[in-house]
Design a protein around this motif. Structure first.
Motif, PDB file in Angstrom:
ATOM      1  N   LEU A 175      29.784  35.415  25.283  1.00  0.00           N
ATOM      2  CA  LEU A 175      30.419  34.771  26.430  1.00  0.00           C
ATOM      3  C   LEU A 175      31.889  35.138  26.541  1.00  0.00           C
ATOM      4  O   LEU A 175      32.421  35.315  27.635  1.00  0.00           O
ATOM      5  N   GLY A 176      32.557  35.244  25.398  1.00  0.00           N
ATOM      6  CA  GLY A 176      33.969  35.617  25.410  1.00  0.00           C
ATOM      7  C   GLY A 176      34.216  36.989  26.008  1.00  0.00           C
ATOM      8  O   GLY A 176      35.308  37.267  26.525  1.00  0.00           O
ATOM      9  N   PHE A 177      33.210  37.853  25.947  1.00  0.00           N
ATOM     10  CA  PHE A 177      33.338  39.182  26.539  1.00  0.00           C
ATOM     11  C   PHE A 177      33.516  39.122  28.054  1.00  0.00           C
ATOM     12  O   PHE A 177      34.248  39.932  28.629  1.00  0.00           O
ATOM     13  N   THR A 178      32.829  38.185  28.707  1.00  0.00           N
ATOM     14  CA  THR A 178      32.730  38.254  30.168  1.00  0.00           C
ATOM     15  C   THR A 178      33.419  37.126  30.920  1.00  0.00           C
ATOM     16  O   THR A 178      33.931  37.347  32.012  1.00  0.00           O
ATOM     17  N   VAL A 179      33.399  35.905  30.377  1.00  0.00           N
ATOM     18  CA  VAL A 179      33.907  34.756  31.128  1.00  0.00           C
ATOM     19  C   VAL A 179      35.334  34.946  31.630  1.00  0.00           C
ATOM     20  O   VAL A 179      35.638  34.659  32.797  1.00  0.00           O
ATOM     21  N   PRO A 180      36.276  35.459  30.815  1.00  0.00           N
ATOM     22  CA  PRO A 180      37.637  35.604  31.326  1.00  0.00           C
ATOM     23  C   PRO A 180      37.783  36.635  32.442  1.00  0.00           C
ATOM     24  O   PRO A 180      38.774  36.630  33.165  1.00  0.00           O
ATOM     25  N   TYR A 181      36.793  37.508  32.579  1.00  0.00           N
ATOM     26  CA  TYR A 181      36.925  38.622  33.525  1.00  0.00           C
ATOM     27  C   TYR A 181      35.937  38.536  34.682  1.00  0.00           C
ATOM     28  O   TYR A 181      35.820  39.471  35.464  1.00  0.00           O
ATOM     29  N   LEU A 182      35.217  37.411  34.790  1.00  0.00           N
ATOM     30  CA  LEU A 182      34.186  37.304  35.803  1.00  0.00           C
ATOM     31  C   LEU A 182      34.763  37.364  37.213  1.00  0.00           C
ATOM     32  O   LEU A 182      34.240  38.062  38.090  1.00  0.00           O
ATOM     33  N   TYR A 183      35.862  36.653  37.431  1.00  0.00           N
ATOM     34  CA  TYR A 183      36.481  36.649  38.762  1.00  0.00           C
ATOM     35  C   TYR A 183      36.956  38.056  39.141  1.00  0.00           C
ATOM     36  O   TYR A 183      36.692  38.539  40.242  1.00  0.00           O
ATOM     37  N   VAL A 184      37.658  38.703  38.217  1.00  0.00           N
ATOM     38  CA  VAL A 184      38.170  40.044  38.494  1.00  0.00           C
ATOM     39  C   VAL A 184      37.027  41.013  38.745  1.00  0.00           C
ATOM     40  O   VAL A 184      37.096  41.862  39.647  1.00  0.00           O
ATOM     41  N   TYR A 185      35.954  40.865  37.985  1.00  0.00           N
ATOM     42  CA  TYR A 185      34.812  41.772  38.122  1.00  0.00           C
ATOM     43  C   TYR A 185      34.202  41.689  39.517  1.00  0.00           C
ATOM     44  O   TYR A 185      33.979  42.706  40.177  1.00  0.00           O
ATOM     45  N   LEU A 209      39.336  38.994  23.137  1.00  0.00           N
ATOM     46  CA  LEU A 209      40.280  40.031  22.708  1.00  0.00           C
ATOM     47  C   LEU A 209      39.623  41.412  22.717  1.00  0.00           C
ATOM     48  O   LEU A 209      40.207  42.389  23.203  1.00  0.00           O
ATOM     49  N   VAL A 210      38.396  41.496  22.184  1.00  0.00           N
ATOM     50  CA  VAL A 210      37.705  42.787  22.147  1.00  0.00           C
ATOM     51  C   VAL A 210      37.365  43.242  23.568  1.00  0.00           C
ATOM     52  O   VAL A 210      37.538  44.415  23.921  1.00  0.00           O
ATOM     53  N   GLY A 211      36.889  42.304  24.393  1.00  0.00           N
ATOM     54  CA  GLY A 211      36.554  42.666  25.770  1.00  0.00           C
ATOM     55  C   GLY A 211      37.753  43.158  26.544  1.00  0.00           C
ATOM     56  O   GLY A 211      37.648  44.080  27.368  1.00  0.00           O
ATOM     57  N   GLY A 212      38.926  42.572  26.275  1.00  0.00           N
ATOM     58  CA  GLY A 212      40.139  43.008  26.960  1.00  0.00           C
ATOM     59  C   GLY A 212      40.521  44.435  26.640  1.00  0.00           C
ATOM     60  O   GLY A 212      41.179  45.111  27.453  1.00  0.00           O
ATOM     61  N   GLN A 213      40.123  44.916  25.464  1.00  0.00           N
ATOM     62  CA  GLN A 213      40.424  46.295  25.096  1.00  0.00           C
ATOM     63  C   GLN A 213      39.450  47.302  25.713  1.00  0.00           C
ATOM     64  O   GLN A 213      39.726  48.499  25.757  1.00  0.00           O
ATOM     65  N   ILE A 214      38.304  46.788  26.199  1.00  0.00           N
ATOM     66  CA  ILE A 214      37.284  47.682  26.750  1.00  0.00           C
ATOM     67  C   ILE A 214      37.400  47.815  28.256  1.00  0.00           C
ATOM     68  O   ILE A 214      37.225  48.894  28.815  1.00  0.00           O
ATOM     69  N   VAL A 215      37.709  46.701  28.945  1.00  0.00           N
ATOM     70  CA  VAL A 215      37.620  46.695  30.406  1.00  0.00           C
ATOM     71  C   VAL A 215      38.691  47.573  31.037  1.00  0.00           C
ATOM     72  O   VAL A 215      39.799  47.723  30.528  1.00  0.00           O
ATOM     73  N   ASP A 216      38.324  48.168  32.154  1.00  0.00           N
ATOM     74  CA  ASP A 216      39.220  48.975  32.974  1.00  0.00           C
ATOM     75  C   ASP A 216      38.788  48.760  34.426  1.00  0.00           C
ATOM     76  O   ASP A 216      37.674  49.113  34.811  1.00  0.00           O
ATOM     77  N   THR A 217      39.659  48.141  35.216  1.00  0.00           N
ATOM     78  CA  THR A 217      39.292  47.795  36.599  1.00  0.00           C
ATOM     79  C   THR A 217      38.958  49.016  37.445  1.00  0.00           C
ATOM     80  O   THR A 217      38.324  48.888  38.495  1.00  0.00           O
TER      81      THR A 217
END
Length: 433
Positions: free
Chosen positions: A19-29, A146-154
């Motif tokens: 869940l930590g991978f996606t929840v913080p970035y759901l809106y941006v996604y 933290l790990v998800g933030g290092q992977i994502v690229d808008t």
């Protein structure tokens, strides 16, 4: 912890990591990466929450009739399908339906996991079991973010797809780990698990007639409304609009919140597990009232920007301290109030109150935090003080053991004692925890 409890905690932590991978970035996604707009992103987040409200009223009955294990396995598969579908969604309809499936699956997991923890623990060990779950879930969410933030690229949608596929895999892992658990029959909940498919007694009428549980549900709603329902909505809007902090500082504040929970959880546990639960919850209300006053200084005071930033970070840290005091008190209390055949229904009812608070909190707090700065702080200081009042009133309806499990006396093992020049006699010692 026993082997079953260790596996449950491991699966719970891994699902939180996903869940930590996606929840913080759901809106941006949804809004930016898939270019579906802010309106669609808002609908997706709302559907994610509303799906939980739709399934939770039926979850408790299923848990009490079939047991939490099959319910948890089915929920993990459903959540996995929703996460994978959301990662591949490129239009509005697909995104909304995927969010509904994901929200429903993750919502059912909460009471199912809580009921499994109840089955694998006793009154004496339940406090620490729930504290450990809260600790591991927050650690998983923090590391996942933290790990998800290092992977994502808008600029690269496939990086977000990867995040959702990892989340889907974590849910499958939870289901596999849970399916290996062998739940033993414990004396305290021996009648809680119908094995013949019979309908568990009880229901909504029974729950509503239980005054202590009704008061606990009201208290739970206020707790989640005044804290979790404001983190990413009202308090964030207030911090950026009134206190003038940078959006990136909110990430630091949330990290401070998680850090306090991780560092303080077991120190706090040693302090609270021998005290009355109602008084511990009442003290949380006072701590959160101070947190809101500190936030008021950040946005309404006349200090420097550095002081305002430090005050907002301190606010999130104080919330974390209160959360670490709630985890070993509120969830175990729900289990101790429940009749043996209604553990799942009680956990689901409390989860429903929590979800309602998380749905109403942003709707109320968001506009207030962005525009009505003074009334916003005053309102939630009063809500926090209300927590203290409600907790003390709840304490009057609890039995001494429900309020303070450490005072319960239990018989020790029966031992044979040999006396000089006499036949061996059987003696039973009684110890007080």
């Amino acid at each position: 912890m026993g082997a079953a409890l260790r596996r449950i905690q491991l699966g719970s932590a891994l699902s939180a990591f996903g869940l930590g991978f996606t929840v913080p970035y759901l809106y941006v996604y949804v809004a930016q990466v898939r270019d579906l707009g802010a309106g669609t992103a808002g609908v997706v987040l709302a559907v994610f929450a509303m799906a939980a409200l739709a399934v939770l009223p039926f979850t408790g009955r299923a848990i009490d009739r079939r047991g939490p294990l099959p319910v948890l396995v089915v929920a993990s598969v459903v959540a996995s399908l929703g996460a994978a579908a959301l990662g591949l969604s490129s239009d509005v309809t697909a995104a909304v339906l995927s969010a509904a499936i994901l929200g429903a699956g993750t919502a059912v997991m909460q009471p199912a996991l809580a009921t499994m923890l109840v089955w694998c623990s006793s009154t004496a060990t339940r406090t620490r079991a729930f504290a450990m779950q809260f600790f591991l879930q927050n650690l998983g969410l923090g590391i996942g973010g933290l790990v998800g933030g290092q992977i994502v690229d808008t600029n690269r949608p496939e990086t977000f797809t990867l995040l959702f596929l990892i989340e889907a895999a974590m849910f499958i892992v939870l289901g596999v780990v849970a399916s290996t658990v062998r739940l033993s029959r414990t004396p305290s909940f021996s009648d809680a698990r119908p094995t013949d498919g019979s309908k568990a007694p009880g229901g909504l009428r029974t729950l509503l007639s239980h005054r202590a549980m009704v008061q606990l549900c009201v208290l739970g709603f206020v707790l989640f409304f005044a804290c979790y329902g404001q983190f990413e909505s009202g308090l964030a809007a207030y911090g950026t609009e009134a206190a003038g902090i940078q959006p990136s500082t909110l990430g630091i504040a949330l990290a401070a919140n998680t850090a306090v929970i991780v560092v303080a959880q077991f120190v706090v546990l040693r302090l609270v597990e021998r005290r009355r639960r109602s008084r511990v919850i009442a003290s949380v209300g006072l701590i959160w009232a101070v947190a809101w006053i500190v936030a008021g200084y950040a946005g309404l005071g006349h200090g420097s920007q550095t002081m305002a930033t430090a005050a907002m970070i301190s606010t999130y840290a104080l919330f974390g301290l209160g959360e670490s005091m709630l985890s070993p008190t509120v969830a175990p209390l729900v289990a101790d109030l429940a009749p043996e055949s209604m553990v799942g229904q009680y956990n689901s009812a409390f989860a429903l109150c929590k979800q309602l608070a998380l749905a109403v909190g942003p709707a109320v707090g968001g506009p207030m935090g962005a525009t009505l700065h003074g009334p916003y702080i005053v309102t939630f200081v009063l809500f926090s003080l209300g927590i203290t009042v409600l907790a003390l009133r709840l304490g009057r309806r609890l039995t001494p053991v429900q309020d303070q499990p450490s005072i319960e006396t239990v018989p020790s093992r029966v031992v044979a004692v040999s006396l000089p020049e006499a036949e061996p006699v059987v003696a039973s010692a009684v110890t007080t925890r």
